[in-house]
Design an enzyme around this catalytic site. Sequence first.
Site, PDB file in Angstrom:
ATOM      1  CG  ASP A  12       3.702  -1.175   3.691  1.00  0.00           C
ATOM      2  OD1 ASP A  12       3.693   0.008   4.072  1.00  0.00           O
ATOM      3  OD2 ASP A  12       4.720  -1.743   3.256  1.00  0.00           O
ATOM      4  CG  ASP A  14       7.017   2.983  -0.274  1.00  0.00           C
ATOM      5  OD1 ASP A  14       6.956   3.265  -1.478  1.00  0.00           O
ATOM      6  OD2 ASP A  14       6.924   3.827   0.634  1.00  0.00           O
TER       7      ASP A  14
END
Length: 234
Positions: A12, A14
Amino acid sequence: MPRIICRGLLIDMDGVLVDSTPAVARVWARWAARHNMDPVYVTAFAHGRTSRASIQDLLPDESPEVHEEEDGWMLQGELEDVADVVALPGARELLAAVPSAQRVVVTSAARNLAEVRLRAAGVWDLVHHLVTSSDVQNGKPNPEPYLKGAAALQLPPADCVVIEDASSGTRAGKSAGARVLGIRTTSTDAELLAAGADWIANDCASLRCSPAPGRNQLTLEFPDNEIPRLPKMS
């Protein structure tokens, strides 16, 4: 020290590689004020999801045209607010340690926003495979983003480990058939475990990843006795 063997990492952006939390909170707070909503609730509700999906749920009675307009407003606000976007601890080191053919960044951000944030954080040069909200029909917690991430590496999801900070992304990874390593940057242990995380570490700085020569495998290790860091959501 836990030791995980896999063939690919689905990472991922953020909250894992990039600390955009203050910027995201500011833009969602401005959006919430436009609609007389609680900014704390709205920011938490949208965490780890695409802005379009969040807006659709927060404005259920509005038309698709309004949803599109509001999503465009959010995207422009996020593109313009990157002053304090930085790499999270260990992000660059993790990316550099893993062969490019065995890692992909999978994010709920649009492609242009993902590039802006990865450049601001100084890790864009290490991103070779990227799956964004622009590439999928269904965002996290739907498994589609991580299924596409595994496909980009030409690997079955079961051979991959997802690294996630959000409950929605954790559920997406598990639903895709991957194992999930949750990190404590923005969510509590209880939230990550409830979403199905197989392991939990503080952040990328806790991780040690090394390729196994000639075997197309990765070894991922992290301490099991580190002092838990406190999640940050603003």
